[in-house]
Design a protein around this motif. Structure first.
Motif, PDB file in Angstrom:
ATOM      1  N   GLU A 167       0.835  -1.185   0.000  1.00 44.46           N
ATOM      2  CA  GLU A 167       0.000   0.000   0.000  1.00 44.46           C
ATOM      3  C   GLU A 167       0.881   1.250   0.000  1.00 44.46           C
ATOM      4  O   GLU A 167       2.031   1.229   0.421  1.00 44.46           O
ATOM      5  N   ARG A 168       0.288   2.333  -0.471  1.00 43.54           N
ATOM      6  CA  ARG A 168       0.984   3.611  -0.431  1.00 43.54           C
ATOM      7  C   ARG A 168       1.249   4.004   1.018  1.00 43.54           C
ATOM      8  O   ARG A 168       0.388   3.826   1.871  1.00 43.54           O
ATOM      9  N   ALA A 178      -1.542  20.150  -0.719  1.00 47.20           N
ATOM     10  CA  ALA A 178      -2.819  20.496  -0.114  1.00 47.20           C
ATOM     11  C   ALA A 178      -3.153  21.945  -0.446  1.00 47.20           C
ATOM     12  O   ALA A 178      -2.274  22.804  -0.424  1.00 47.20           O
ATOM     13  N   ASP A 210      -2.423  16.042  10.691  1.00 46.93           N
ATOM     14  CA  ASP A 210      -2.971  15.538   9.430  1.00 46.93           C
ATOM     15  C   ASP A 210      -1.948  15.525   8.307  1.00 46.93           C
ATOM     16  O   ASP A 210      -2.259  15.076   7.196  1.00 46.93           O
ATOM     17  N   ASP A 234      -1.403  12.178   6.539  1.00 48.78           N
ATOM     18  CA  ASP A 234      -2.581  11.480   6.042  1.00 48.78           C
ATOM     19  C   ASP A 234      -2.768  11.780   4.562  1.00 48.78           C
ATOM     20  O   ASP A 234      -2.942  12.948   4.179  1.00 48.78           O
ATOM     21  N   ALA A 235      -2.773  10.763   3.732  1.00 52.38           N
ATOM     22  CA  ALA A 235      -2.904  10.965   2.291  1.00 52.38           C
ATOM     23  C   ALA A 235      -4.221  11.661   1.935  1.00 52.38           C
ATOM     24  O   ALA A 235      -4.289  12.396   0.943  1.00 52.38           O
ATOM     25  N   LYS A 236      -5.240  11.432   2.743  1.00 48.58           N
ATOM     26  CA  LYS A 236      -6.551  12.045   2.451  1.00 48.58           C
ATOM     27  C   LYS A 236      -6.497  13.567   2.560  1.00 48.58           C
ATOM     28  O   LYS A 236      -7.366  14.263   2.041  1.00 48.58           O
ATOM     29  N   THR A 237      -5.495  14.076   3.254  1.00 51.64           N
ATOM     30  CA  THR A 237      -5.357  15.508   3.431  1.00 51.64           C
ATOM     31  C   THR A 237      -5.000  16.224   2.145  1.00 51.64           C
ATOM     32  O   THR A 237      -5.330  17.385   1.943  1.00 51.64           O
ATOM     33  N   ASP A 294      -4.751  17.185  -1.844  1.00 50.61           N
ATOM     34  CA  ASP A 294      -5.727  17.322  -2.916  1.00 50.61           C
ATOM     35  C   ASP A 294      -5.196  16.931  -4.290  1.00 50.61           C
ATOM     36  O   ASP A 294      -5.938  16.434  -5.139  1.00 50.61           O
ATOM     37  N   TRP A 329      -1.974  15.291  -6.782  1.00 51.96           N
ATOM     38  CA  TRP A 329      -0.891  14.319  -6.788  1.00 51.96           C
ATOM     39  C   TRP A 329      -0.147  14.345  -8.121  1.00 51.96           C
ATOM     40  O   TRP A 329      -0.749  14.507  -9.176  1.00 51.96           O
TER      41      TRP A 329
END
Length: 123
Positions: free
Chosen positions: A40-41, A95, A103, A106-109, A111, A113
């Motif tokens: 996984e990343r 981001a 945060d 956290d990859a979800k942070t 926007d 890539w």
């Protein structure tokens, strides 16, 4: 925001590489993640927009250094003492809004890539 990563390559264990990520657009915090085949990343490192907060994963702490040049809108990842387990595709991310320190790993942070750059460390 478009991100363009570069600097990957093939290096022997113990060697060094420096990755660059140029951002075309407005960014705040930027980070590096990596993904090895079949895994996984995972988070590597990130830096806030002022450059005064940097965080690292335990696996790279003391070997990798993240830095930024706001004038060039570019973030760098200096990787020293590379190990075969560092082999992966490295992705930079940015981001668009302020990110709290907790945060920043956290990859979800993030926007936006980049496409990634391959780093291969031979034993």
């Amino acid at each position: 925001v478009q991100l363009q990563a570069s600097g990957g390559g093939l290096v022997q264990a113990g060697g060094s590489l420096r990755l660059s990520c140029a951002a075309y657009g407005s960014t705040l915090s930027m980070g590096w993640f990596r993904q090895a085949p079949g895994k996984e990343r995972e988070f590597v490192s990130s830096i806030n927009w002022r450059g005064d907060v940097t965080i690292y994963s335990d696996s790279v702490k003391g070997r990798f250094t993240i830095s930024s040049d706001n004038a060039k809108n570019t973030v760098y990842l200096q990787m020293n003492s590379l190990k075969p387990e560092d082999t992966a595709v490295y992705y930079c991310a940015s981001a668009r809004v302020p990110v709290s320190r907790q945060d920043m790993s956290d990859a979800k942070t993030f926007d936006d890539w980049g496409l990634g750059t391959q780093v291969t460390v031979s034993s």
